[in-house]
Design a protein around this motif. Structure first.
Motif, PDB file in Angstrom:
ATOM      1  N   GLY A 155       0.789  -1.224   0.000  1.00  0.00           N
ATOM      2  CA  GLY A 155       0.000   0.000   0.000  1.00  0.00           C
ATOM      3  C   GLY A 155       0.823   1.277   0.000  1.00  0.00           C
ATOM      4  O   GLY A 155       0.283   2.366   0.156  1.00  0.00           O
ATOM      5  N   LYS A 156       2.125   1.174  -0.153  1.00  0.00           N
ATOM      6  CA  LYS A 156       3.013   2.341  -0.162  1.00  0.00           C
ATOM      7  C   LYS A 156       3.735   2.398  -1.493  1.00  0.00           C
ATOM      8  O   LYS A 156       4.095   1.379  -2.072  1.00  0.00           O
ATOM      9  CB  LYS A 156       4.022   2.251   0.981  1.00  0.00           C
ATOM     10  CG  LYS A 156       3.371   2.250   2.345  1.00  0.00           C
ATOM     11  CD  LYS A 156       4.401   2.101   3.426  1.00  0.00           C
ATOM     12  CE  LYS A 156       3.714   2.072   4.794  1.00  0.00           C
ATOM     13  NZ  LYS A 156       4.698   1.914   5.869  1.00  0.00           N
ATOM     14  N   HIS A 157       3.976   3.622  -1.953  1.00  0.00           N
ATOM     15  CA  HIS A 157       4.667   3.834  -3.226  1.00  0.00           C
ATOM     16  C   HIS A 157       6.148   4.067  -2.974  1.00  0.00           C
ATOM     17  O   HIS A 157       6.522   4.841  -2.098  1.00  0.00           O
ATOM     18  CB  HIS A 157       4.079   5.032  -3.966  1.00  0.00           C
ATOM     19  CG  HIS A 157       2.667   4.811  -4.411  1.00  0.00           C
ATOM     20  ND1 HIS A 157       2.366   4.135  -5.556  1.00  0.00           N
ATOM     21  CD2 HIS A 157       1.483   5.160  -3.867  1.00  0.00           C
ATOM     22  CE1 HIS A 157       1.051   4.079  -5.705  1.00  0.00           C
ATOM     23  NE2 HIS A 157       0.495   4.692  -4.680  1.00  0.00           N
ATOM     24  N   PHE A 158       6.973   3.413  -3.782  1.00  0.00           N
ATOM     25  CA  PHE A 158       8.417   3.576  -3.698  1.00  0.00           C
ATOM     26  C   PHE A 158       8.944   3.899  -5.091  1.00  0.00           C
ATOM     27  O   PHE A 158       8.533   3.287  -6.079  1.00  0.00           O
ATOM     28  CB  PHE A 158       9.087   2.291  -3.197  1.00  0.00           C
ATOM     29  CG  PHE A 158       8.725   1.951  -1.783  1.00  0.00           C
ATOM     30  CD1 PHE A 158       9.414   2.515  -0.732  1.00  0.00           C
ATOM     31  CD2 PHE A 158       7.692   1.067  -1.511  1.00  0.00           C
ATOM     32  CE1 PHE A 158       9.084   2.202   0.572  1.00  0.00           C
ATOM     33  CE2 PHE A 158       7.346   0.751  -0.222  1.00  0.00           C
ATOM     34  CZ  PHE A 158       8.046   1.322   0.838  1.00  0.00           C
ATOM     35  N   CYS A 159       9.912   4.849  -5.139  1.00  0.00           N
ATOM     36  CA  CYS A 159      10.521   5.163  -6.438  1.00  0.00           C
ATOM     37  C   CYS A 159      11.513   4.066  -6.781  1.00  0.00           C
ATOM     38  O   CYS A 159      12.015   3.365  -5.905  1.00  0.00           O
ATOM     39  CB  CYS A 159      11.173   6.551  -6.414  1.00  0.00           C
ATOM     40  SG  CYS A 159      12.604   6.704  -5.352  1.00  0.00           S
ATOM     41  N   ARG A 160      11.822   3.956  -8.036  1.00  0.00           N
ATOM     42  CA  ARG A 160      12.703   2.883  -8.494  1.00  0.00           C
ATOM     43  C   ARG A 160      14.131   3.068  -7.988  1.00  0.00           C
ATOM     44  O   ARG A 160      14.861   2.112  -7.774  1.00  0.00           O
ATOM     45  CB  ARG A 160      12.687   2.804 -10.018  1.00  0.00           C
ATOM     46  CG  ARG A 160      11.305   2.381 -10.518  1.00  0.00           C
ATOM     47  CD  ARG A 160      11.241   2.438 -12.037  1.00  0.00           C
ATOM     48  NE  ARG A 160       9.847   2.338 -12.463  1.00  0.00           N
ATOM     49  CZ  ARG A 160       9.329   1.253 -13.011  1.00  0.00           C
ATOM     50  NH1 ARG A 160      10.050   0.192 -13.189  1.00  0.00           N
ATOM     51  NH2 ARG A 160       8.064   1.244 -13.380  1.00  0.00           N
ATOM     52  N   ASP A 161      14.550   4.327  -7.767  1.00  0.00           N
ATOM     53  CA  ASP A 161      15.899   4.575  -7.274  1.00  0.00           C
ATOM     54  C   ASP A 161      16.077   4.033  -5.858  1.00  0.00           C
ATOM     55  O   ASP A 161      17.131   3.492  -5.520  1.00  0.00           O
ATOM     56  CB  ASP A 161      16.211   6.073  -7.295  1.00  0.00           C
ATOM     57  CG  ASP A 161      16.312   6.634  -8.702  1.00  0.00           C
ATOM     58  OD1 ASP A 161      16.613   5.835  -9.630  1.00  0.00           O
ATOM     59  OD2 ASP A 161      16.074   7.835  -8.884  1.00  0.00           O
ATOM     60  N   CYS A 162      15.063   4.156  -5.031  1.00  0.00           N
ATOM     61  CA  CYS A 162      15.161   3.649  -3.654  1.00  0.00           C
ATOM     62  C   CYS A 162      15.187   2.126  -3.640  1.00  0.00           C
ATOM     63  O   CYS A 162      15.851   1.531  -2.775  1.00  0.00           O
ATOM     64  CB  CYS A 162      13.976   4.144  -2.823  1.00  0.00           C
ATOM     65  SG  CYS A 162      14.098   5.892  -2.405  1.00  0.00           S
ATOM     66  N   LEU A 163      14.508   1.501  -4.560  1.00  0.00           N
ATOM     67  CA  LEU A 163      14.512   0.049  -4.576  1.00  0.00           C
ATOM     68  C   LEU A 163      15.831  -0.514  -5.109  1.00  0.00           C
ATOM     69  O   LEU A 163      16.222  -1.616  -4.747  1.00  0.00           O
ATOM     70  CB  LEU A 163      13.328  -0.476  -5.402  1.00  0.00           C
ATOM     71  CG  LEU A 163      11.967  -0.183  -4.788  1.00  0.00           C
ATOM     72  CD1 LEU A 163      10.871  -0.633  -5.738  1.00  0.00           C
ATOM     73  CD2 LEU A 163      11.808  -0.876  -3.445  1.00  0.00           C
ATOM     74  N   ARG A 164      16.519   0.227  -5.959  1.00  0.00           N
ATOM     75  CA  ARG A 164      17.805  -0.218  -6.484  1.00  0.00           C
ATOM     76  C   ARG A 164      18.890  -0.127  -5.426  1.00  0.00           C
ATOM     77  O   ARG A 164      19.795  -0.934  -5.374  1.00  0.00           O
ATOM     78  CB  ARG A 164      18.220   0.624  -7.691  1.00  0.00           C
ATOM     79  CG  ARG A 164      17.410   0.322  -8.922  1.00  0.00           C
ATOM     80  CD  ARG A 164      17.943   1.109 -10.102  1.00  0.00           C
ATOM     81  NE  ARG A 164      16.919   1.176 -11.128  1.00  0.00           N
ATOM     82  CZ  ARG A 164      16.668   2.217 -11.870  1.00  0.00           C
ATOM     83  NH1 ARG A 164      17.386   3.324 -11.737  1.00  0.00           N
ATOM     84  NH2 ARG A 164      15.716   2.193 -12.767  1.00  0.00           N
ATOM     85  N   GLY A 165      18.846   0.943  -4.628  1.00  0.00           N
ATOM     86  CA  GLY A 165      19.912   1.217  -3.667  1.00  0.00           C
ATOM     87  C   GLY A 165      19.682   0.547  -2.397  1.00  0.00           C
ATOM     88  O   GLY A 165      20.124  -0.250  -1.728  1.00  0.00           O
TER      89      GLY A 165
END
Length: 67
Positions: free
Chosen positions: A57-67
């Motif tokens: 239920g939370k949105h995460f940007c792709r940059d945060c998921l990569r790092g």
């Protein structure tokens, strides 16, 4: 002879209107797409909704998921 010329001009005018004038009416003028932005839960930046990943239920940007 004059009748044939006037008929030809009328036919050409109708063809012109059908193929050039009426096509312009179909296209929307400068219709811009509205894009929704959401805040990344991890870094707090606002990113387009299309470029986020939804997890629990939370949105995460792709940059945060990569790092």
């Amino acid at each position: 002879m004059l009748g044939k010329i006037l008929t030809l001009i009328a036919i050409l005018a109708v063809v012109y209107l059908i193929f050039f004038k009426f096509k312009k009416l179909d296209k929307p003028k400068d219709e811009k797409e509205i894009e929704n932005f959401v805040e990344c839960e991890k870094c707090g930046t606002f990113v387009p909704l299309k470029s986020t990943i939804l997890s629990n239920g939370k949105h995460f940007c792709r940059d945060c998921l990569r790092g």
